[in-house]
Design a protein around this motif. Sequence first.
Motif, PDB file in Angstrom:
ATOM      1  N   TYR A 120       0.978  -1.282   0.094  1.00 52.67           N
ATOM      2  CA  TYR A 120       0.469  -0.351  -0.452  1.00 52.67           C
ATOM      3  C   TYR A 120       0.947   1.397   0.416  1.00 52.67           C
ATOM      4  N   TYR A 126      -7.631   0.596   2.006  1.00 49.97           N
ATOM      5  CA  TYR A 126      -8.668  -0.696   1.694  1.00 49.97           C
ATOM      6  C   TYR A 126     -10.014  -0.317   2.773  1.00 49.97           C
ATOM      7  N   HIS A 129     -14.645  -3.663   4.817  1.00 48.98           N
ATOM      8  CA  HIS A 129     -15.254  -4.801   3.345  1.00 48.98           C
ATOM      9  C   HIS A 129     -15.055  -6.359   3.956  1.00 48.98           C
ATOM     10  N   ASP A 131     -13.917 -11.096   3.188  1.00 58.74           N
ATOM     11  CA  ASP A 131     -13.308 -11.885   2.266  1.00 58.74           C
ATOM     12  C   ASP A 131     -13.870 -12.501   1.430  1.00 58.74           C
ATOM     13  N   VAL A 144      -2.746 -12.050   7.221  1.00 58.04           N
ATOM     14  CA  VAL A 144      -1.961 -11.278   7.105  1.00 58.04           C
ATOM     15  C   VAL A 144      -0.612 -11.375   7.666  1.00 58.04           C
ATOM     16  N   TYR A 146       2.360  -8.657   8.610  1.00 55.17           N
ATOM     17  CA  TYR A 146       3.204  -7.575   8.235  1.00 55.17           C
ATOM     18  C   TYR A 146       4.442  -7.578   7.817  1.00 55.17           C
ATOM     19  N   LEU A 159      -4.516  -2.421  10.556  1.00 54.55           N
ATOM     20  CA  LEU A 159      -5.911  -3.284  10.016  1.00 54.55           C
ATOM     21  C   LEU A 159      -7.035  -2.298  11.095  1.00 54.55           C
ATOM     22  N   HIS A 187     -13.686  -5.769   8.438  1.00 54.36           N
ATOM     23  CA  HIS A 187     -11.836  -5.110   8.089  1.00 54.36           C
ATOM     24  C   HIS A 187     -11.774  -4.141   7.438  1.00 54.36           C
ATOM     25  N   VAL A 189      -8.309  -1.616   5.941  1.00 52.19           N
ATOM     26  CA  VAL A 189      -7.393  -0.845   5.956  1.00 52.19           C
ATOM     27  C   VAL A 189      -7.123   0.581   6.365  1.00 52.19           C
ATOM     28  N   ARG A 196       3.542   0.568   2.603  1.00 48.60           N
ATOM     29  CA  ARG A 196       2.989  -0.728   4.058  1.00 48.60           C
ATOM     30  C   ARG A 196       3.200  -1.798   3.223  1.00 48.60           C
ATOM     31  N   SER A 198       2.626  -6.139   3.040  1.00 52.60           N
ATOM     32  CA  SER A 198       2.048  -7.015   3.516  1.00 52.60           C
ATOM     33  C   SER A 198       2.298  -8.539   3.193  1.00 52.60           C
ATOM     34  N   TRP A 202      -5.177 -16.262   1.873  1.00 59.77           N
ATOM     35  CA  TRP A 202      -6.419 -16.739   2.509  1.00 59.77           C
ATOM     36  C   TRP A 202      -6.445 -18.769   2.337  1.00 59.77           C
TER      37      TRP A 202
HETATM   38  O1  AKG Z   1      -3.177  -6.102   5.217  1.00 57.25           O
HETATM   39  C1  AKG Z   1      -4.500  -6.021   5.555  1.00 57.25           C
HETATM   40  O2  AKG Z   1      -3.901  -5.245   6.544  1.00 57.25           O
HETATM   41  C2  AKG Z   1      -5.709  -6.803   4.911  1.00 57.25           C
HETATM   42  C3  AKG Z   1      -6.097  -6.444   3.532  1.00 57.25           C
HETATM   43  C4  AKG Z   1      -6.797  -6.934   3.140  1.00 57.25           C
HETATM   44  O3  AKG Z   1      -8.244  -7.006   3.781  1.00 57.25           O
HETATM   45  C5  AKG Z   1      -7.172  -7.484   2.510  1.00 57.25           C
HETATM   46  O4  AKG Z   1      -6.001  -7.883   1.330  1.00 57.25           O
HETATM   47  O5  AKG Z   1      -8.348  -8.148   2.012  1.00 57.25           O
END
Ligand code: AKG
Length: 213
Positions: A120, A126, A129, A131, A144, A146, A159, A187, A189, A196, A198, A202
């Motif tokens: 990011y 973000y 939403h 997932d 996730v 980091y 997050l 959640h 971001v 950032r 990460s 999933w």
């Molecule tokens: O990077 C995050 O903390 C969450 C990322 C996220 O929500 C996603 O990629 O669906």
Amino acid sequence: MSDRARLPLPETAIDAACDALAAQGWAALEDAFPPPLLHRLRAEADALASTGRLRPAGIGRGRGHQARHDLRGDATCWLDDPACGAPARDFLAGMDALLTALNRRLLLGLASLEAHYALYPPGARYTRHLDRFRDDDSRTLSLVLYLNPDWRPGDGGELRLFLPEGERDLPPRFGHAVLFLSDRIEHEVLVTRIPRYSIAGWFRRRPLDPLRA
Ligand SMILES: O=C(O)CCC(=O)C(=O)O
Ligand SMILES: [Fe+2]
């Protein structure tokens, strides 16, 4: 000790994560990953970024896919992309062991993990939403990890989890990870002020009707 010898993650960390997942639908995993592997993952993400391998992400899937930078501002590269090397492979091998441990303890029926590096850039976020895709319910558990050694309070990019008891903000600190049920925990971001990094992944169940997947 090599990274491989230190993966899978410590049993105590996995036990605590499983207890938290069963009780509240999400779990923080702090300092469970070996630092040498974390540094190699970050170096690989930097290399992918500097060679233009991270591509702007979108929302939705298949024909519903849209680029919406206002809603989602990260750029990504899947860990099984040929541009990724040994760090990504070592991470995925370690997560296979985590998948087995999660199935044994929580009977989740997880079959595979899909994961990507994500960057990011400053100003990206973000928005809120879930997932799980509307037309595909195989994403079961989100992960996730980091990769930001220089993150400091005030840098943003937390997050935010929307929980029954209220919002909970988790900082994207180096080596911290979070697991949560993909269909349950909304959640977001928050806007980041620094680049950032990460890995988002999933764990998937086998689709109920594989011919439609
Ligand atoms: O990077 C995050 O903390 C969450 C990322 C996220 O929500 C996603 O990629 O669906
Ligand atoms: Fe998400």
